[in-house]
Design an enzyme around this catalytic site. Structure first.
Site, PDB file in Angstrom:
ATOM      1  N   LYS A 208      56.346  74.281  36.368  1.00 22.57           N
ATOM      2  CA  LYS A 208      56.162  73.671  38.030  1.00 22.57           C
ATOM      3  C   LYS A 208      56.561  72.352  38.003  1.00 22.57           C
ATOM      4  O   LYS A 208      55.866  71.543  37.619  1.00 22.57           O
ATOM      5  CB  LYS A 208      54.601  74.267  38.309  1.00 22.57           C
ATOM      6  CG  LYS A 208      54.452  73.879  39.738  1.00 22.57           C
ATOM      7  CD  LYS A 208      52.925  74.095  40.392  1.00 22.57           C
ATOM      8  CE  LYS A 208      52.859  73.741  41.640  1.00 22.57           C
ATOM      9  NZ  LYS A 208      51.419  74.304  42.213  1.00 22.57           N
ATOM     10  N   LYS A 265      59.295  76.869  38.949  1.00 23.62           N
ATOM     11  CA  LYS A 265      58.984  76.902  40.374  1.00 23.62           C
ATOM     12  C   LYS A 265      59.539  75.303  40.481  1.00 23.62           C
ATOM     13  O   LYS A 265      58.974  74.643  39.999  1.00 23.62           O
ATOM     14  CB  LYS A 265      57.640  77.348  40.731  1.00 23.62           C
ATOM     15  CG  LYS A 265      57.091  76.678  42.191  1.00 23.62           C
ATOM     16  CD  LYS A 265      55.810  76.931  42.223  1.00 23.62           C
ATOM     17  CE  LYS A 265      55.363  76.322  43.570  1.00 23.62           C
ATOM     18  NZ  LYS A 265      53.975  76.124  43.831  1.00 23.62           N
TER      19      LYS A 265
END
Ligand SMILES: NCC(=O)CCC(=O)O
Length: 341
Positions: A208, A265
């Protein structure tokens, strides 16, 4: 020097002519390597406590829904064949505090939403976020130290374990730690197992990145202001967008700790990471096409600068081609509707 003779029959002697397979629609169909299927799509949904559905300004087509609206949306998604939804709460600011205490409330909004969905639409898999940011006044994903200069890792992980167990008790299929603390996947796995939730899966937000592409989402869940009240940046726990090796290392640690899915992500600007992780990992790779990716396609299409449908479909196909097995995308319902039709 001989001059170029324009009248001479000009033929390249090529062992291969790749254009041969692009000549007709049926040839192109046979040569197509990658497909986006409805089974690949996960719909992120935003739940709020009460009131009518509210549009999110920078994310056309996305709404904050009350629990009843959320259940109806899940019914439609399940009927379209979408296998899973990821639920994010838009919390009443009065319920937030510095510790994110509401996350430990066994009757908090997210848990009631999970129970309602599982009662009405049992066939859809429900994914819940394990992170404190919706519940903290400062908008960070964890517990801060005394002077607010650091998110304390191990204290935060303890809170996440408590959250994950509550979510499993509510009947969630997949818990998704999105906080980026070290060691949280293993600790959550152990906590779930100890409490008898051996079949609750873990989708780890593994790579992330500290990304500017999350902007519109922070408006959607009302955490933009909160995150701005502290000088501490999320880059102290989320990953540096410049780093590739670190992303793979962190994801493989999550896999070793028991993650059933590892996630990248955002997706579109990180296709290299998706590919490398697909090659390195044994588990299901998820990619999250985040709010900024969605908003930029909408915005450019609104200005008449891009073809909306073609750009949308190409963006998803690229994420699949890079190696994602499943894609969290705000386009899920629309694309599922198109694929079904
Ligand atoms: N925990 C979920 C998110 O942070 C979503 C980000 C986005 O869509 O921009």
């Amino acid at each position: 020097m001989k001059s170029f003779d324009k009248t001479e029959d000009f033929k390249l002697d090529l062992p291969r002519r790749p254009r041969r397979m692009r000549r007709t629609a049926s040839l192109r169909a046979m040569a197509q390597e990658t497909y986006v299927r409805v089974e690949d799509l996960i719909a992120p949904l935003i739940v709020k406590e009460a009131g009518e559905k509210e549009p999110v300004g920078s994310m056309p087509g996305l709404y904050r829904l009350n629990i009843e609206g959320l259940v109806a949306e899940c019914r439609e998604l399940a009927d379209l064949g979408v296998p899973a939804v990821a639920i994010f709460p838009n919390m009443d600011p009065d319920l937030k505090d510095a510790l994110g205490s509401e996350a430990g409330n066994p009757d908090t909004l997210t848990l009631r939403a999970v129970k309602a969905i599982k009662a009405a639409v049992p066939e859809i898999s429900v994914i819940t976020d394990v992170a404190l940011d919706p519940y903290t006044t400062h908008g960070h994903d964890g517990v801060l130290n005394e002077d607010g200069s650091y998110v304390m890792n191990d204290e935060t992980v303890r809170r996440l374990c408590e959250m994950a167990v509550l979510q499993a008790e509510a009947g969630v299929d997949i818990v998704a730690p999105s906080d980026m603390m070290d060691g949280r996947v293993g600790a959550i796995r152990a906590a779930l197992d100890t409490c008898g939730h051996i079949d609750t899966a873990i989708m780890a937000y593994s790579a992330k990145f500290a990304s500017a592409y999350y902007g519109p989402y922070r408006e959607a869940v009302g955490s933009a202001k909160a995150a701005g009240t502290t000088l501490l940046g999320k880059e102290t726990y989320q990953m540096n967008p410049a780093n590739r090796r670190e992303a793979i290392m962190d994801a493989l640690m999550d896999e070793e700790e028991g993650a059933d899915f590892v996630m990248v992500k955002p997706a579109g600007a990180y296709l290299d990471i998706i590919r490398e992780l697909r090659d390195a990992s044994e588990v299901t790779v998820a990619a999250y096409q985040v709010s900024g990716e969605y908003a930029q396609i909408h915005a450019a299409a609104k200005l008449g600068w891009l073809d909306y449908e073609k750009t949308r479909d190409e963006s998803l196909l690229a994420i699949k081609r890079a190696g994602a097995d499943v894609i969290l995308t705000y386009f899920a319902k629309e694309v599922a509707t198109k694929l079904k039709g």
